[in-house]
Design an enzyme around this catalytic site. Structure first.
Site, PDB file in Angstrom:
ATOM      1  N   HIS A  47       0.845  -1.200   0.000  1.00  0.00           N
ATOM      2  CA  HIS A  47       0.000   0.000   0.000  1.00  0.00           C
ATOM      3  C   HIS A  47       0.875   1.243   0.000  1.00  0.00           C
ATOM      4  O   HIS A  47       1.835   1.328   0.759  1.00  0.00           O
ATOM      5  CB  HIS A  47      -0.919   0.022   1.235  1.00  0.00           C
ATOM      6  CG  HIS A  47      -2.184  -0.752   1.043  1.00  0.00           C
ATOM      7  ND1 HIS A  47      -3.325  -0.492   1.757  1.00  0.00           N
ATOM      8  CD2 HIS A  47      -2.485  -1.776   0.197  1.00  0.00           C
ATOM      9  CE1 HIS A  47      -4.287  -1.310   1.363  1.00  0.00           C
ATOM     10  NE2 HIS A  47      -3.803  -2.102   0.430  1.00  0.00           N
ATOM     11  N   TYR A  53      -8.495   5.617   8.666  1.00  0.00           N
ATOM     12  CA  TYR A  53      -8.525   5.849  10.114  1.00  0.00           C
ATOM     13  C   TYR A  53      -9.467   7.017  10.345  1.00  0.00           C
ATOM     14  O   TYR A  53      -9.212   8.116   9.847  1.00  0.00           O
ATOM     15  CB  TYR A  53      -7.134   6.224  10.641  1.00  0.00           C
ATOM     16  CG  TYR A  53      -6.140   5.086  10.661  1.00  0.00           C
ATOM     17  CD1 TYR A  53      -5.402   4.757   9.520  1.00  0.00           C
ATOM     18  CD2 TYR A  53      -5.923   4.353  11.822  1.00  0.00           C
ATOM     19  CE1 TYR A  53      -4.478   3.718   9.544  1.00  0.00           C
ATOM     20  CE2 TYR A  53      -4.998   3.317  11.852  1.00  0.00           C
ATOM     21  CZ  TYR A  53      -4.285   3.002  10.716  1.00  0.00           C
ATOM     22  OH  TYR A  53      -3.374   1.981  10.746  1.00  0.00           O
ATOM     23  N   PRO A  85      -3.135  -0.435  19.122  1.00  0.00           N
ATOM     24  CA  PRO A  85      -2.969  -0.802  17.709  1.00  0.00           C
ATOM     25  C   PRO A  85      -3.105   0.356  16.708  1.00  0.00           C
ATOM     26  O   PRO A  85      -2.881   0.164  15.515  1.00  0.00           O
ATOM     27  CB  PRO A  85      -4.071  -1.840  17.490  1.00  0.00           C
ATOM     28  CG  PRO A  85      -5.052  -1.623  18.574  1.00  0.00           C
ATOM     29  CD  PRO A  85      -4.330  -1.049  19.735  1.00  0.00           C
ATOM     30  N   LYS A 119       1.837  -0.864  15.079  1.00  0.00           N
ATOM     31  CA  LYS A 119       3.250  -1.020  15.399  1.00  0.00           C
ATOM     32  C   LYS A 119       3.623  -2.298  16.162  1.00  0.00           C
ATOM     33  O   LYS A 119       4.799  -2.662  16.213  1.00  0.00           O
ATOM     34  CB  LYS A 119       3.725   0.184  16.251  1.00  0.00           C
ATOM     35  CG  LYS A 119       3.872   1.474  15.456  1.00  0.00           C
ATOM     36  CD  LYS A 119       5.112   1.429  14.589  1.00  0.00           C
ATOM     37  CE  LYS A 119       5.120   2.440  13.478  1.00  0.00           C
ATOM     38  NZ  LYS A 119       4.701   1.918  12.165  1.00  0.00           N
ATOM     39  N   TYR A 168       4.776   5.926  10.325  1.00  0.00           N
ATOM     40  CA  TYR A 168       3.875   4.829   9.967  1.00  0.00           C
ATOM     41  C   TYR A 168       4.613   3.753   9.169  1.00  0.00           C
ATOM     42  O   TYR A 168       4.436   2.556   9.424  1.00  0.00           O
ATOM     43  CB  TYR A 168       2.676   5.365   9.172  1.00  0.00           C
ATOM     44  CG  TYR A 168       1.542   4.366   9.079  1.00  0.00           C
ATOM     45  CD1 TYR A 168       0.507   4.376  10.014  1.00  0.00           C
ATOM     46  CD2 TYR A 168       1.508   3.399   8.078  1.00  0.00           C
ATOM     47  CE1 TYR A 168      -0.522   3.458   9.951  1.00  0.00           C
ATOM     48  CE2 TYR A 168       0.482   2.462   8.003  1.00  0.00           C
ATOM     49  CZ  TYR A 168      -0.532   2.505   8.937  1.00  0.00           C
ATOM     50  OH  TYR A 168      -1.553   1.581   8.870  1.00  0.00           O
TER      51      TYR A 168
HETATM   52  P1  RFL Z   1       2.348 -13.019  20.893  1.00  0.00           P
HETATM   53  O1  RFL Z   1       1.775 -12.974  19.513  1.00  0.00           O
HETATM   54  O2  RFL Z   1       1.472 -12.708  22.027  1.00  0.00           O
HETATM   55  O3  RFL Z   1       2.965 -14.484  21.072  1.00  0.00           O
HETATM   56  C1  RFL Z   1       3.427 -14.954  22.315  1.00  0.00           C
HETATM   57  C2  RFL Z   1       3.321 -16.469  22.337  1.00  0.00           C
HETATM   58  O4  RFL Z   1       3.815 -16.949  23.576  1.00  0.00           O
HETATM   59  C3  RFL Z   1       2.940 -17.956  24.074  1.00  0.00           C
HETATM   60  N1  RFL Z   1       3.089 -18.016  25.537  1.00  0.00           N
HETATM   61  C4  RFL Z   1       3.811 -18.967  26.164  1.00  0.00           C
HETATM   62  N2  RFL Z   1       4.511 -20.002  25.706  1.00  0.00           N
HETATM   63  C5  RFL Z   1       5.154 -20.786  26.612  1.00  0.00           C
HETATM   64  N3  RFL Z   1       5.106 -20.566  27.955  1.00  0.00           N
HETATM   65  C6  RFL Z   1       4.402 -19.525  28.454  1.00  0.00           C
HETATM   66  N4  RFL Z   1       4.348 -19.311  29.774  1.00  0.00           N
HETATM   67  C7  RFL Z   1       3.726 -18.663  27.558  1.00  0.00           C
HETATM   68  N5  RFL Z   1       2.958 -17.566  27.702  1.00  0.00           N
HETATM   69  C8  RFL Z   1       2.578 -17.186  26.478  1.00  0.00           C
HETATM   70  C9  RFL Z   1       1.560 -17.509  23.606  1.00  0.00           C
HETATM   71  O5  RFL Z   1       0.648 -18.610  23.533  1.00  0.00           O
HETATM   72  C10 RFL Z   1       1.882 -16.943  22.217  1.00  0.00           C
HETATM   73  O6  RFL Z   1       1.762 -17.906  21.192  1.00  0.00           O
HETATM   74  O7  RFL Z   1       3.634 -12.073  21.036  1.00  0.00           O
HETATM   75  P2  RFL Z   1       4.756 -11.692  19.950  1.00  0.00           P
HETATM   76  O8  RFL Z   1       5.258 -12.941  19.262  1.00  0.00           O
HETATM   77  O9  RFL Z   1       5.710 -10.809  20.646  1.00  0.00           O
HETATM   78  O10 RFL Z   1       4.000 -10.891  18.804  1.00  0.00           O
HETATM   79  C11 RFL Z   1       3.422  -9.636  19.068  1.00  0.00           C
HETATM   80  C12 RFL Z   1       2.191  -9.394  18.177  1.00  0.00           C
HETATM   81  O11 RFL Z   1       1.342 -10.525  18.277  1.00  0.00           O
HETATM   82  C13 RFL Z   1       1.422  -8.126  18.569  1.00  0.00           C
HETATM   83  O12 RFL Z   1       2.307  -7.088  18.894  1.00  0.00           O
HETATM   84  C14 RFL Z   1       0.502  -7.624  17.433  1.00  0.00           C
HETATM   85  O13 RFL Z   1      -0.497  -8.555  17.148  1.00  0.00           O
HETATM   86  C15 RFL Z   1      -0.129  -6.278  17.798  1.00  0.00           C
HETATM   87  N6  RFL Z   1      -1.086  -5.800  16.785  1.00  0.00           N
HETATM   88  C16 RFL Z   1      -0.652  -5.178  15.632  1.00  0.00           C
HETATM   89  N7  RFL Z   1       0.669  -5.052  15.368  1.00  0.00           N
HETATM   90  C17 RFL Z   1       1.100  -4.506  14.193  1.00  0.00           C
HETATM   91  O14 RFL Z   1       2.325  -4.415  13.972  1.00  0.00           O
HETATM   92  N8  RFL Z   1       0.206  -4.043  13.225  1.00  0.00           N
HETATM   93  C18 RFL Z   1      -1.135  -4.138  13.414  1.00  0.00           C
HETATM   94  O15 RFL Z   1      -1.866  -3.790  12.503  1.00  0.00           O
HETATM   95  C19 RFL Z   1      -1.616  -4.694  14.660  1.00  0.00           C
HETATM   96  N9  RFL Z   1      -2.915  -4.815  14.885  1.00  0.00           N
HETATM   97  C20 RFL Z   1      -2.447  -5.949  17.009  1.00  0.00           C
HETATM   98  C21 RFL Z   1      -3.356  -5.446  16.029  1.00  0.00           C
HETATM   99  C22 RFL Z   1      -2.943  -6.604  18.152  1.00  0.00           C
HETATM  100  C23 RFL Z   1      -4.296  -6.743  18.325  1.00  0.00           C
HETATM  101  N10 RFL Z   1      -4.727  -7.428  19.509  1.00  0.00           N
HETATM  102  C24 RFL Z   1      -5.755  -8.386  19.548  1.00  0.00           C
HETATM  103  C25 RFL Z   1      -3.942  -7.347  20.721  1.00  0.00           C
HETATM  104  C26 RFL Z   1      -4.710  -5.564  16.196  1.00  0.00           C
HETATM  105  C27 RFL Z   1      -5.198  -6.196  17.360  1.00  0.00           C
HETATM  106  C28 RFL Z   1      -6.693  -6.279  17.499  1.00  0.00           C
HETATM  107  C1  PHB Z   2      -5.615  -4.568  10.935  1.00  0.00           C
HETATM  108  O1  PHB Z   2      -5.852  -4.676   9.722  1.00  0.00           O
HETATM  109  O2  PHB Z   2      -5.855  -5.477  11.739  1.00  0.00           O
HETATM  110  C2  PHB Z   2      -5.050  -3.289  11.454  1.00  0.00           C
HETATM  111  C3  PHB Z   2      -4.599  -2.338  10.551  1.00  0.00           C
HETATM  112  C4  PHB Z   2      -4.080  -1.129  11.013  1.00  0.00           C
HETATM  113  C5  PHB Z   2      -4.023  -0.892  12.370  1.00  0.00           C
HETATM  114  C6  PHB Z   2      -4.465  -1.860  13.279  1.00  0.00           C
HETATM  115  C7  PHB Z   2      -4.980  -3.061  12.823  1.00  0.00           C
HETATM  116  O3  PHB Z   2      -3.537   0.302  12.812  1.00  0.00           O
END
Ligand code: RFL
Ligand code: PHB
Length: 389
Positions: free
Chosen positions: A72, A200, A292, A296, A384
């Site tokens: 994008h 957004y 979110p 990042k 961004y």
């Molecule tokens: P994770 O993905 O939480 O993975 C951690 C893993 O560790 C396991 N675990 C254990 N394993 C062994 N022993 C234990 N005691 C343990 N405790 C936990 C868990 O089961 C899991 O599998 O962390 P990681 O790998 O650091 O990754 C981080 C990302 O997942 C997170 O930062 C992003 O998803 C955040 N996020 C977004 N980030 C972006 O860069 N761009 C986005 O557009 C974006 N949108 C979002 C998001 C997060 C969201 N939510 C639900 C929090 C949108 C949403 C809605």
């Molecule tokens: C997503 O597509 O899940 C998404 C995109 C942009 C954001 C957060 C989540 O800032």
């Protein structure tokens, strides 16, 4: 020693670190609390910075992303009538990639399987030990049996609720936190996206985001009070609220349909310092959480992995400890800049309960400034698309 690096957590951070280390000839064992199906069912991030794309290329997990992801060139920031285009390509020369975290994680599992890496699922009661000794150890329970592995280093990639951060004595940790008084209700639906780029939207009814995964799959979010439950929101109620917040032209074009996933995520900013404790290193959500709004979280996890994998390769192949000794300080510098950006995007785009008229006027004025100043748009775009490593 059973392995060179024990990795706690088989989410995107743990798997990417393991893959990059294995490619450099370093052995790893990954311990994951959940089943693989569960890890792959979590719908989360959708936007990859170009630095993350480059890292996935380096890790050799880029083929499906290159063919199925969507670069994008920009996004839109709006309120109910003023729509500002942020042209990343023109302002920074860079793009972002629309490719879901679920897909990145699935690609990493496939690559790790091909490498023959040991990924042990459904481990319980993980304990990290001997971090100040010649050899560290990790103990865990698998199917009722207590096990122990020894290693040179431990990478804590176990997310916000993991055990790694809490292994650092409380009096040695410094934690910074801001909890926002709202969450995001998100849905995934098999409908074409309502726009070709992300929108957004800062509406008087609250924030809304129109995002996507591909030409047939849309991802939408709306700001909701923390007291709301997913069960409170029927699909019809969600679509109606979403349309009432987006600019009317966009709402008119929107195709609706049944949701295939629906969840609420609370918004939080959090940093725990330091990222190193003896032979343990914290990576990704284990050490920091961003709201979110700036897209990042996953990208910050990837930049931590970048610094740490280089440090571990230098230490384990050349005996050079520079990267190990500076990991925490270097990674935190970039983390704090992403914290600032995510906080400012969150403040600019959300409605706070009980706020006064001044707050709304500030949001409007920020948007008008973006509309009229290329410098302001460039500042947003630079953050961004991702600050340099
Ligand atoms: P994770 O993905 O939480 O993975 C951690 C893993 O560790 C396991 N675990 C254990 N394993 C062994 N022993 C234990 N005691 C343990 N405790 C936990 C868990 O089961 C899991 O599998 O962390 P990681 O790998 O650091 O990754 C981080 C990302 O997942 C997170 O930062 C992003 O998803 C955040 N996020 C977004 N980030 C972006 O860069 N761009 C986005 O557009 C974006 N949108 C979002 C998001 C997060 C969201 N939510 C639900 C929090 C949108 C949403 C809605
Ligand atoms: C997503 O597509 O899940 C998404 C995109 C942009 C954001 C957060 C989540 O800032």
């Amino acid at each position: 020693m059973d392995t060179q690096v024990a990795i706690i957590g088989g989410g995107p951070s743990g798997l990417l670190l393991s893959q990059l280390l294995n490619k450099a000839g370093i052995s790893t064992i990954v311990l994951e609390r959940s089943t693989r199906e569960h890890v792959l069912s979590r719908i989360r991030a959708g936007i990859l910075e170009w630095g993350t794309v480059e890292m996935l290329r380096k890790a050799g997990v880029n083929l499906r992303m290159e063919s199925e992801g969507f670069p994008h060139d920009g996004c839109y920031m709006t309120d109910e009538d003023l729509m500002v285009h942020i042209d990343f390509k023109e302002l920074t020369g860079k793009q972002v990639m629309v490719y879901g975290q679920t897909e990145v994680t699935a690609d990493l599992y496939a690559a790790q399987d091909a490498m023959g890496t040991q990924i042990i699922h459904e481990v319980e009661d993980v304990k990290i030990l001997d971090l100040d000794q010649e050899e560290a150890a990790v103990e865990y329970t698998l199917k009722g049996e207590r096990k122990r592995i020894t290693c040179a280093y431990v990478a804590g990639c176990d997310g916000f609720h993991g055990v790694s951060r809490k292994t650092i004595p409380e009096e040695k940790r410094r934690e910074f936190e801001r909890v926002y008084p709202f969450g995001w209700l998100g849905i995934l639906s098999e409908t074409p996206p309502c726009n070709d780029e992300l929108i957004y939207c800062n509406s008087p009814r609250g924030f809304a985001l129109a995002s996507m995964r591909n030409a047939k799959l849309s991802r939408y979010y709306i700001q909701v009070p923390l007291t709301d439950k997913v069960e409170d929101w029927s699909d019809e109620a969600f679509w109606e609220e979403l349309k009432s917040r987006l600019p009317s032209e966009t709402a008119a074009k929107m195709q609706t349909g049944p949701s295939i996933e629906k969840s609420i995520a609370p918004l939080r900013s959090f940093v725990s310092e330091p990222l190193r404790w003896g032979r343990l290193f914290l990576v990704g959500d284990a050490a920091h959480i961003v709201p979110p709004t700036g897209a990042k979280g996953l990208n910050l996890a990837a930049s931590d992995v970048h610094y740490l994998h280089e440090a571990l390769v230098d230490a384990l192949t050349k005996g050079d400890m520079t990267g190990i000794d500076t990991y925490s300080e270097v990674a935190l510098k970039r983390i704090w800049k992403a914290m600032r950006f995510s906080w400012s995007m969150t403040t600019m785009m959300h409605r706070f309960d009980g706020e006064d008229e001044f707050a709304g006027a500030m949001r409007r004025s920020t948007l008008e400034h973006l509309a009229s100043s290329e410098t302001a748009r460039r500042e947003l775009a630079e953050n961004y698309i991702g600050l340099p490593y």
